[in-house]
Enzyme design. Structure first.
Site, mmCIF file in Angstrom:
data_model
loop_
_atom_site.group_PDB
_atom_site.id
_atom_site.type_symbol
_atom_site.label_atom_id
_atom_site.label_comp_id
_atom_site.label_asym_id
_atom_site.label_seq_id
_atom_site.Cartn_x
_atom_site.Cartn_y
_atom_site.Cartn_z
ATOM 1 N N GLY A 81 -0.659 -0.010 -6.733
ATOM 2 C CA GLY A 81 -1.870 0.811 -6.782
ATOM 3 C C GLY A 81 -3.166 0.028 -6.872
ATOM 4 O O GLY A 81 -4.171 0.402 -6.261
ATOM 5 N N GLU A 119 10.550 -6.623 -10.036
ATOM 6 C CA GLU A 119 9.756 -5.427 -10.325
ATOM 7 C C GLU A 119 10.556 -4.498 -11.229
ATOM 8 O O GLU A 119 11.392 -3.738 -10.758
ATOM 9 C CB GLU A 119 9.334 -4.715 -9.033
ATOM 10 C CG GLU A 119 10.436 -4.563 -7.978
ATOM 11 C CD GLU A 119 10.097 -3.529 -6.938
ATOM 12 O OE1 GLU A 119 8.915 -3.320 -6.665
ATOM 13 O OE2 GLU A 119 11.036 -2.894 -6.425
ATOM 14 N N TRP A 134 0.808 -1.227 0.000
ATOM 15 C CA TRP A 134 0.000 0.000 0.000
ATOM 16 C C TRP A 134 0.840 1.277 0.000
ATOM 17 O O TRP A 134 0.301 2.372 -0.096
ATOM 18 C CB TRP A 134 -0.935 0.001 1.203
ATOM 19 C CG TRP A 134 -1.990 -1.061 1.120
ATOM 20 C CD1 TRP A 134 -2.386 -1.742 0.002
ATOM 21 C CD2 TRP A 134 -2.778 -1.581 2.196
ATOM 22 N NE1 TRP A 134 -3.380 -2.649 0.314
ATOM 23 C CE2 TRP A 134 -3.639 -2.571 1.649
ATOM 24 C CE3 TRP A 134 -2.855 -1.322 3.558
ATOM 25 C CZ2 TRP A 134 -4.559 -3.279 2.431
ATOM 26 C CZ3 TRP A 134 -3.752 -2.025 4.332
ATOM 27 C CH2 TRP A 134 -4.595 -2.997 3.778
ATOM 28 N N LYS A 135 2.150 1.138 0.182
ATOM 29 C CA LYS A 135 3.049 2.300 0.170
ATOM 30 C C LYS A 135 2.550 3.349 1.177
ATOM 31 O O LYS A 135 2.116 2.987 2.265
ATOM 32 C CB LYS A 135 3.183 2.830 -1.259
ATOM 33 C CG LYS A 135 3.675 1.734 -2.216
ATOM 34 C CD LYS A 135 3.811 2.187 -3.649
ATOM 35 C CE LYS A 135 4.220 1.003 -4.520
ATOM 36 N NZ LYS A 135 4.313 1.381 -5.940
ATOM 37 N N SER A 156 2.713 -2.501 -12.097
ATOM 38 C CA SER A 156 1.447 -2.215 -12.780
ATOM 39 C C SER A 156 0.617 -3.484 -13.004
ATOM 40 O O SER A 156 0.047 -3.689 -14.081
ATOM 41 C CB SER A 156 1.696 -1.487 -14.105
ATOM 42 O OG SER A 156 2.270 -0.211 -13.878
ATOM 43 N N GLY A 210 3.961 1.950 -11.171
ATOM 44 C CA GLY A 210 3.160 3.162 -11.112
ATOM 45 C C GLY A 210 2.981 3.863 -12.437
ATOM 46 O O GLY A 210 2.455 4.973 -12.498
ATOM 47 N N HIS A 227 12.798 -2.547 -2.008
ATOM 48 C CA HIS A 227 11.855 -2.039 -3.000
ATOM 49 C C HIS A 227 12.499 -0.912 -3.800
ATOM 50 O O HIS A 227 13.344 -0.168 -3.292
ATOM 51 C CB HIS A 227 10.576 -1.536 -2.321
ATOM 52 C CG HIS A 227 9.472 -1.215 -3.263
ATOM 53 N ND1 HIS A 227 9.366 0.006 -3.886
ATOM 54 C CD2 HIS A 227 8.439 -1.969 -3.713
ATOM 55 C CE1 HIS A 227 8.296 -0.010 -4.675
ATOM 56 N NE2 HIS A 227 7.725 -1.188 -4.586
#
Length: 256
Positions: free
Chosen positions: A235, A167, A10-11, A213, A173, A95
């Site tokens: 997201g 990633e 969720w950052k 994404s 994003g 990350h």
């Protein structure tokens, strides 16, 4: 057979109230999925609340980062022991946000990974190339460097029990995910290096997630690849319905 993992990062989103509400609402979805592990990674402030809401459910809670020292004069940092005490069982390490925005090095990723394991937390170690590195044709070399340095000194058993998330930084994003062919190449390469450096048993057991994404519309194409064992979702995981669709489609248990 490797059980797929779907992790929500969720950052810097969600208050304690919002995180707890999400966990409670998502519980029904998680309980209906019998062929996957679900991990939610709220911000530090919501760790304890989310962990309490997830108690006695199939949902696991992860922290989004940690500092590698046990304690000390490190203002603003959070240790592995604190994370475990808050009720988390997993932690995201390396990350791209930390690497790109805060200068986190492969050495720091390694120290954080070791600290997580020492505290009996399962690390989710992130690796991946930037757009510039991909355009230069350096993707596999970057992965080699990050895997070799980030996992240095770990045992085969520790590799088997951990999680790796590929990633591609250029896909995070941006709404642009790696194509199945690009993801397949990266995941196959990562597993081949694990086999070379840690042995076949560890390589076959370690679960490698794709992050970048991820959406309900593309999860089936990604999860269908032989070396993709789940997803680290950003997201699209902020909404209960969206993340639920990713999990259900990714496991082939599509809800009506």
């Amino acid at each position: 057979m490797r059980i797929p993992v779907f992790a929500a990062n969720w950052k810097m989103f969600k208050t304690v109230h919002e995180a707890v509400a999400f966990v409670r609402e998502f519980t029904a979805i998680a309980e209906s999925i019998d062929r996957a592990e679900i991990i939610l990674a709220p911000p530090f402030t919501a760790l304890a609340g989310a962990a309490e809401a997830a108690r006695n459910t199939s949902i696991a809670i992860a922290a989004q980062d940690l500092y590698f020292e046990r304690e000390g004069a490190f203002t603003g940092e959070v240790s592995a022991a604190m994370i475990k005490d808050a009720g988390a069982t997993h932690v995201i390490v390396g990350h791209s946000g930390g690497r790109r925005l805060f200068g986190e090095t492969d050495e720091w990723v390694n120290r954080k990974t070791r600290a997580a394991i020492a505290a009996e937390l399962t690390p989710i170690v992130c690796v991946g190339e930037t757009l510039a590195e991909r355009e230069k044709g350096d993707t596999l070399a970057v992965l080699d460097r990050q895997i070799r340095a980030g996992l240095d000194g770990l045992s085969a058993d520790q590799i088997a029990a951990g999680l790796i998330a590929y990633e591609p930084v250029w896909a995070i994003g941006t709404g642009k995910n790696a194509t199945p062919a690009e993801a397949d190449e990266a995941h196959r390469h990562i597993r081949s290096r694990l086999r070379q450096w840690f042995g076949g048993t560890a390589a076959d057991a370690c679960r490698i997630l794709y992050g970048g994404s991820v959406k309900p519309e593309n999860i089936r194409d990604l999860i269908g690849l032989p070396d993709v064992d789940g997803a680290l979702v950003g997201g699209a995981s902020l909404d209960v319905r969206s993340f639920g669709e990713i999990v259900s489609r990714g496991t082939g248990q599509v809800r009506s």
